[in-house]
Design a protein around this motif. Structure first.
Motif, PDB file in Angstrom:
ATOM      1  N   ASP A 102       0.868  -1.180   0.000  1.00 31.52           N
ATOM      2  CA  ASP A 102       0.000   0.000   0.000  1.00 31.52           C
ATOM      3  C   ASP A 102       0.899   1.222   0.000  1.00 31.52           C
ATOM      4  OD1 ASP A 102      -1.650   2.186   0.634  1.00 31.52           O
ATOM      5  OD2 ASP A 102      -3.061   0.926   1.726  1.00 31.52           O
ATOM      6  N   ILE A 103       1.097   1.828  -1.171  1.00 29.75           N
ATOM      7  CA  ILE A 103       2.044   2.931  -1.317  1.00 29.75           C
ATOM      8  C   ILE A 103       1.664   4.132  -0.451  1.00 29.75           C
ATOM      9  CG2 ILE A 103       0.869   3.822  -3.382  1.00 29.75           C
ATOM     10  CD1 ILE A 103       4.674   3.952  -2.684  1.00 29.75           C
ATOM     11  N   THR A 104       0.384   4.423  -0.357  1.00 33.98           N
ATOM     12  CA  THR A 104      -0.066   5.573   0.438  1.00 33.98           C
ATOM     13  C   THR A 104       0.253   5.364   1.916  1.00 33.98           C
ATOM     14  OG1 THR A 104      -1.807   6.042  -1.162  1.00 33.98           O
ATOM     15  CG2 THR A 104      -2.059   7.004   1.032  1.00 33.98           C
ATOM     16  N   LEU A 105      -0.021   4.153   2.395  1.00 32.76           N
ATOM     17  CA  LEU A 105       0.285   3.826   3.790  1.00 32.76           C
ATOM     18  C   LEU A 105       1.783   3.914   4.058  1.00 32.76           C
ATOM     19  CD1 LEU A 105      -1.161   2.853   6.396  1.00 32.76           C
ATOM     20  CD2 LEU A 105      -0.599   0.521   5.704  1.00 32.76           C
ATOM     21  N   GLU A 106       2.581   3.395   3.127  1.00 34.50           N
ATOM     22  CA  GLU A 106       4.043   3.423   3.279  1.00 34.50           C
ATOM     23  C   GLU A 106       4.565   4.860   3.333  1.00 34.50           C
ATOM     24  OE1 GLU A 106       8.078   3.343   3.214  1.00 34.50           O
ATOM     25  OE2 GLU A 106       6.719   1.741   3.856  1.00 34.50           O
TER      26      GLU A 106
ATOM     27  N   ASN B 181       2.931   7.621   4.146  1.00 35.89           N
ATOM     28  CA  ASN B 181       2.490   8.298   5.362  1.00 35.89           C
ATOM     29  C   ASN B 181       3.232   7.798   6.601  1.00 35.89           C
ATOM     30  OD1 ASN B 181       0.733  10.124   4.205  1.00 35.89           O
ATOM     31  ND2 ASN B 181      -1.052   8.788   4.382  1.00 35.89           N
ATOM     32  N   ARG B 182       3.575   6.518   6.617  1.00 36.07           N
ATOM     33  CA  ARG B 182       4.378   5.989   7.725  1.00 36.07           C
ATOM     34  C   ARG B 182       5.752   6.672   7.761  1.00 36.07           C
ATOM     35  NH1 ARG B 182       4.549   0.832   6.338  1.00 36.07           N
ATOM     36  NH2 ARG B 182       2.678   0.241   7.493  1.00 36.07           N
ATOM     37  N   TYR B 183       6.363   6.772   6.589  1.00 37.07           N
ATOM     38  CA  TYR B 183       7.662   7.440   6.441  1.00 37.07           C
ATOM     39  C   TYR B 183       7.568   8.909   6.874  1.00 37.07           C
ATOM     40  CZ  TYR B 183      11.508   9.501   3.588  1.00 37.07           C
ATOM     41  OH  TYR B 183      12.603  10.191   3.119  1.00 37.07           O
ATOM     42  N   PHE B 184       6.539   9.614   6.370  1.00 37.61           N
ATOM     43  CA  PHE B 184       6.354  11.015   6.729  1.00 37.61           C
ATOM     44  C   PHE B 184       6.177  11.179   8.236  1.00 37.61           C
ATOM     45  CE2 PHE B 184       4.461  12.422   2.370  1.00 37.61           C
ATOM     46  CZ  PHE B 184       5.730  12.695   1.893  1.00 37.61           C
ATOM     47  N   SER B 185       5.407  10.303   8.839  1.00 37.79           N
ATOM     48  CA  SER B 185       5.151  10.394  10.274  1.00 37.79           C
ATOM     49  C   SER B 185       6.442  10.251  11.079  1.00 37.79           C
ATOM     50  CB  SER B 185       4.149   9.312  10.693  1.00 37.79           C
ATOM     51  OG  SER B 185       3.866   9.403  12.065  1.00 37.79           O
ATOM     52  N   GLU B 186       7.253   9.256  10.711  1.00 37.05           N
ATOM     53  CA  GLU B 186       8.518   9.029  11.427  1.00 37.05           C
ATOM     54  C   GLU B 186       9.473  10.209  11.268  1.00 37.05           C
ATOM     55  OE1 GLU B 186       9.990   5.401   9.806  1.00 37.05           O
ATOM     56  OE2 GLU B 186       8.493   4.138  10.827  1.00 37.05           O
ATOM     57  N   LYS B 187       9.627  10.672  10.033  1.00 30.85           N
ATOM     58  CA  LYS B 187      10.593  11.748   9.757  1.00 30.85           C
ATOM     59  C   LYS B 187      10.145  13.090  10.336  1.00 30.85           C
ATOM     60  CE  LYS B 187      13.407   9.296   7.086  1.00 30.85           C
ATOM     61  NZ  LYS B 187      14.798   9.005   7.458  1.00 30.85           N
ATOM     62  N   THR B 188       8.853  13.403  10.213  1.00 31.62           N
ATOM     63  CA  THR B 188       8.392  14.690  10.749  1.00 31.62           C
ATOM     64  C   THR B 188       8.475  14.726  12.262  1.00 31.62           C
ATOM     65  OG1 THR B 188       6.082  13.931  10.653  1.00 31.62           O
ATOM     66  CG2 THR B 188       6.886  15.246   8.797  1.00 31.62           C
TER      67      THR B 188
ATOM     68  N   ASP C 149       2.029   2.255  -8.932  1.00 34.81           N
ATOM     69  CA  ASP C 149       1.992   2.914  -7.622  1.00 34.81           C
ATOM     70  C   ASP C 149       1.925   4.436  -7.767  1.00 34.81           C
ATOM     71  OD1 ASP C 149       1.795   0.791  -5.903  1.00 34.81           O
ATOM     72  OD2 ASP C 149       3.914   0.719  -5.364  1.00 34.81           O
ATOM     73  N   GLN C 150       2.617   4.957  -8.764  1.00 39.38           N
ATOM     74  CA  GLN C 150       2.603   6.411  -8.941  1.00 39.38           C
ATOM     75  C   GLN C 150       1.242   6.905  -9.424  1.00 39.38           C
ATOM     76  OE1 GLN C 150       6.731   8.173 -10.085  1.00 39.38           O
ATOM     77  NE2 GLN C 150       6.685   6.116 -10.965  1.00 39.38           N
ATOM     78  N   MET C 151       0.572   6.120 -10.236  1.00 33.46           N
ATOM     79  CA  MET C 151      -0.782   6.502 -10.641  1.00 33.46           C
ATOM     80  C   MET C 151      -1.737   6.416  -9.446  1.00 33.46           C
ATOM     81  SD  MET C 151      -0.231   7.542 -13.608  1.00 33.46           S
ATOM     82  CE  MET C 151      -1.910   8.112 -13.847  1.00 33.46           C
TER      83      MET C 151
ATOM     84  N   GLU D 258      -4.626   9.305  -4.928  1.00 37.56           N
ATOM     85  CA  GLU D 258      -4.797   9.368  -3.473  1.00 37.56           C
ATOM     86  C   GLU D 258      -4.012  10.509  -2.824  1.00 37.56           C
ATOM     87  OE1 GLU D 258      -4.145   5.475  -1.786  1.00 37.56           O
ATOM     88  OE2 GLU D 258      -5.739   4.570  -3.004  1.00 37.56           O
ATOM     89  N   VAL D 259      -3.718  11.543  -3.605  1.00 31.71           N
ATOM     90  CA  VAL D 259      -2.998  12.697  -3.069  1.00 31.71           C
ATOM     91  C   VAL D 259      -3.685  13.264  -1.830  1.00 31.71           C
ATOM     92  CG1 VAL D 259      -2.576  15.160  -3.556  1.00 31.71           C
ATOM     93  CG2 VAL D 259      -1.681  13.424  -5.098  1.00 31.71           C
ATOM     94  N   GLU D 260      -5.027  13.262  -1.849  1.00 34.72           N
ATOM     95  CA  GLU D 260      -5.756  13.848  -0.713  1.00 34.72           C
ATOM     96  C   GLU D 260      -5.476  13.105   0.600  1.00 34.72           C
ATOM     97  OE1 GLU D 260     -10.099  13.261  -0.705  1.00 34.72           O
ATOM     98  OE2 GLU D 260      -9.800  11.943  -2.427  1.00 34.72           O
ATOM     99  N   TYR D 261      -5.004  11.859   0.508  1.00 33.65           N
ATOM    100  CA  TYR D 261      -4.727  11.088   1.724  1.00 33.65           C
ATOM    101  C   TYR D 261      -3.251  11.141   2.124  1.00 33.65           C
ATOM    102  CZ  TYR D 261      -9.282   9.280   0.416  1.00 33.65           C
ATOM    103  OH  TYR D 261     -10.605   9.187   0.056  1.00 33.65           O
ATOM    104  N   LEU D 262      -2.427  11.754   1.283  1.00 37.71           N
ATOM    105  CA  LEU D 262      -1.006  11.881   1.593  1.00 37.71           C
ATOM    106  C   LEU D 262      -0.769  13.135   2.425  1.00 37.71           C
ATOM    107  CD1 LEU D 262       0.485  11.073  -1.929  1.00 37.71           C
ATOM    108  CD2 LEU D 262       0.590   9.610   0.085  1.00 37.71           C
TER     109      LEU D 262
END
Length: 286
Positions: free
Chosen positions: A168-172, A174-181, A206-208, A213-217
């Motif tokens: 799940d690219i969106t989940l991945e 957001n997980r990365y963003f959460s850790e780094k931020t 995945d990029q498409m 799903e930009v609104e969920y990123l």
């Protein structure tokens, strides 16, 4: 979609004491100082041509100029920080002198290049590595108090273009963003912009999905930057060249703006600025 848009908090950035309002989406124009970038390498890698191109980008509607001393396309030449600084020379200080209204972003994954850029007058840091290629990057960003663009990417320079198929690219992301931020916030970095990393180690599929799903990123806590200009996930499936996908790119720009994107990083400023105006006129949001 309208309900989602109206629920997004508008953001502002503190760029060296200058408050930049992102209630109206901004265009980031790309200024490559590289001889080997995939679409415009060698065109602007001297001071005179760099200033001329900056003037063009600003006149067409760019609010931010993103200066890149190093190409990060696959198989590009690898530069040290010292070589990046030599390549930049006086371009940053000259831009700030000639175009004081312009915001200047520096595209680098080196803390030492950031320090140099800060002394020359940059307004924000655009780090494709998410602090992973230089362990002192987050510290220098905290020290300078510059806004920081955090991009999702594989963990090393050598692997950044290795294609990974995520469950799940969106989940991945957001997980990365959460850790780094969380790390950045703990260090005192307050102005963070999130870039999901189109073109870096992700499948076309995945990029498409990311576009859809930009609104969920981005966790809705931070503004989102989208950089899809001349990316291969658009032109390769169509059998076209990077310079021949303007129409397709602008349709995707509209799609991500409708989902809350705040900054578009682009080569073609005029056409992208027209899309932003169309979006603003239609949504009465800007």
């Amino acid at each position: 979609m309208q309900n989602h848009l109206s629920s997004i908090n508008y953001h502002s950035l503190n760029c060296n004491g200058r408050l930049v309002d992102l209630s109206s989406p901004k265009i980031m124009g790309i200024l490559n100082l590289t001889p080997d970038s995939f679409s415009d390498g060698g065109k602007f890698n001297n001071e005179k041509d760099a200033l001329k191109h900056t003037e063009k980008l600003l006149s067409e509607g760019a609010g931010i100029i993103d200066i890149g001393p190093q190409s990060t396309r696959p198989n590009a030449e690898f530069l040290s920080s010292k070589e990046e600084i030599q390549r930049i020379g006086k371009v940053i200080s000259q831009i700030k002198k000639e175009f004081p209204e312009a915001l200047v972003s520096l595209d680098t994954f080196y803390a030492e290049t950031v320090r140099f850029g800060f002394n020359e007058g940059i307004d924000m840091v655009n780090d494709i590595s998410g602090g992973q290629f230089d362990e002192t990057m987050f510290d220098i960003v905290a020290e300078t108090r510059l806004p920081y663009i955090l991009m999702h990417v594989n963990p090393s320079y050598e692997t950044m273009h290795d294609k990974i198929k995520y469950e799940d690219i969106t989940l991945e992301i957001n997980r990365y963003f959460s850790e780094k931020t969380n790390v950045l916030l703990q260090k005192g970095v307050k102005d963070i912009i999130l870039d999901p990393g189109f073109g870096f180690g992700k499948t076309v599929e995945d990029q498409m999905k990311m576009i859809d799903e930009v609104e969920y990123l981005g966790l809705e806590r931070f503004p989102l930057l989208i950089g899809i200009s001349r990316k291969s996930f658009i032109y390769k499936p169509l059998g076209k060249s990077p310079l021949d996908i303007d129409e397709e790119t602008q349709k995707l720009h509209m799609k991500v703006l409708q989902q809350g994107a705040k900054i578009l990083r682009v080569h073609d400023v005029a056409k992208s600025a027209a899309v932003v105006k169309q979006f603003c006129d239609k949504n009465k949001k800007c």
